[in-house]
Enzyme design. Structure first.
Site, PDB file in Angstrom:
ATOM      1  CE  LYS A   1      -3.100   3.204   0.826  1.00 51.88           C
ATOM      2  NZ  LYS A   1      -3.974   3.216   2.002  1.00 51.88           N
TER       3      LYS A   1
ATOM      4  CE  LYS B   1      -2.292   7.776   7.818  1.00 48.61           C
ATOM      5  NZ  LYS B   1      -2.162   6.400   7.275  1.00 48.61           N
TER       6      LYS B   1
END
Length: 301
Positions: free
Chosen positions: A172, A241
């Site tokens: 991811k 993030k």
């Protein structure tokens, strides 16, 4: 009887994923610190729980979709966390939190009879609502097969990437670094071309018919930038993030990431300007200000 599951974390991603489970016939027990989010899910037929532990206590399949590694650790391993329960269950961590955090959570579940699936998702809130997400799942293969019907209800594309929790996170994060880099490059280059006199709408058409096309030019520009709506649906702080976590993964693996480091710095600068809660397409605002142009709308130059 309808299958039963628990869902912890009812934010911009978690709520539509939980709703898709309800629509697929699952009876859900839910928890979130946001009472309004819980109430909306109860109105859809879910049962509210007082804690993550209470939500998971009577079910075999538990999903979590949470905003950062610290919250994920607390929900999984804290005093009211799911790992404190006896008995076996499948815990599906769908948050993007990095391999170090998922490995700590896996260690917390070890020996308790439960299985952890590392299953972050890609596609953003739009994809969550439409059911077009991708999820990349790592963990015990038999647990994955048991959870797959529920995963199929949440995501259009379900990939099994390996038996070791952490591989889902790394997959991811690689995707999101590529996405974040593509957005940054597209934003800079369109500002440059528009300042030189190229029409923004025509420029995007050319790029999308050529080798520079990416998810930013194909999706984000038409949906949220050229029309100046800036409502694509993802938070700038979330993208920061993810790219920052990817850079950490590069360091853990001993892989230099020269481009990635520059991408992180650009997104971090946007964070210092108070943009964390803005839509991530607003990153172009900052670049436009530096360039002295507007990309899209009725005034392209």
């Amino acid at each position: 009887m309808a299958p039963v599951a628990a869902f912890v974390g009812l934010g911009a991603m978690g709520s539509p994923m939980a709703e898709r489970l309800i629509d697929a016939g699952y009876r859900l027990r839910v928890f979130d610190v946001n009472a309004a989010a819980v109430e909306r899910m109860v109105a859809r037929g879910a049962v509210a729980a007082a804690s993550p532990k209470a939500a998971a206590a009577e079910v075999d399949l538990v999903f979590a979709c949470l905003p950062n590694p610290e919250v994920s650790r607390e929900v999984a391993l804290g005093p009211e966390g799911v790992a404190s329960l006896a008995g076996g269950r499948i815990y599906v961590e769908m948050s993007t939190i990095g391999s170090a955090a998922i490995e700590a959570i896996a260690e917390g579940f070890a020996g308790g009879g439960s299985h952890l699936l590392d299953a972050p998702v890609s596609g953003g809130p739009r994809g969550a609502r439409a059911g077009t997400l991708s999820t990349m799942v790592a963990g015990d293969r038999a647990a994955f097969e048991r959870a797959k019907p529920a995963l199929d209800a949440i995501a259009r594309n379900v990939f099994y990437v390996g038996g070791k929790p952490g591989l889902g996170q790394i997959t991811k994060l690689a995707n999101n670094m590529i996405s974040g880099a593509g957005m940054a490059a597209a934003f800079e280059c369109t500002a440059m071309a528009v300042k030189a006199g190229v029409d923004a709408h025509l420029l995007i058409d050319v790029i999308n018919a050529s080798t520079g096309r990416n998810s930013a030019t194909m999706d984000k520009f038409p949906a949220a930038i050229l029309n100046r709506s800036f409502d694509y649906g993802g938070k700038l702080g979330t993208m920061y993030k993810d790219v920052a976590l990817c850079l950490e993964e590069g360091r853990r693996q001993g892989v230099p990431m020269w481009v990635g480091a520059s991408v992180v710095q650009l997104w971090f600068h946007a964070m210092t300007q108070g943009r964390a809660n803005d839509d991530y397409t607003t990153l172009i605002d900052m670049i436009e200000e530096w360039a002295g142009v507007t990309v899209g709308g009725t005034d392209d130059a």
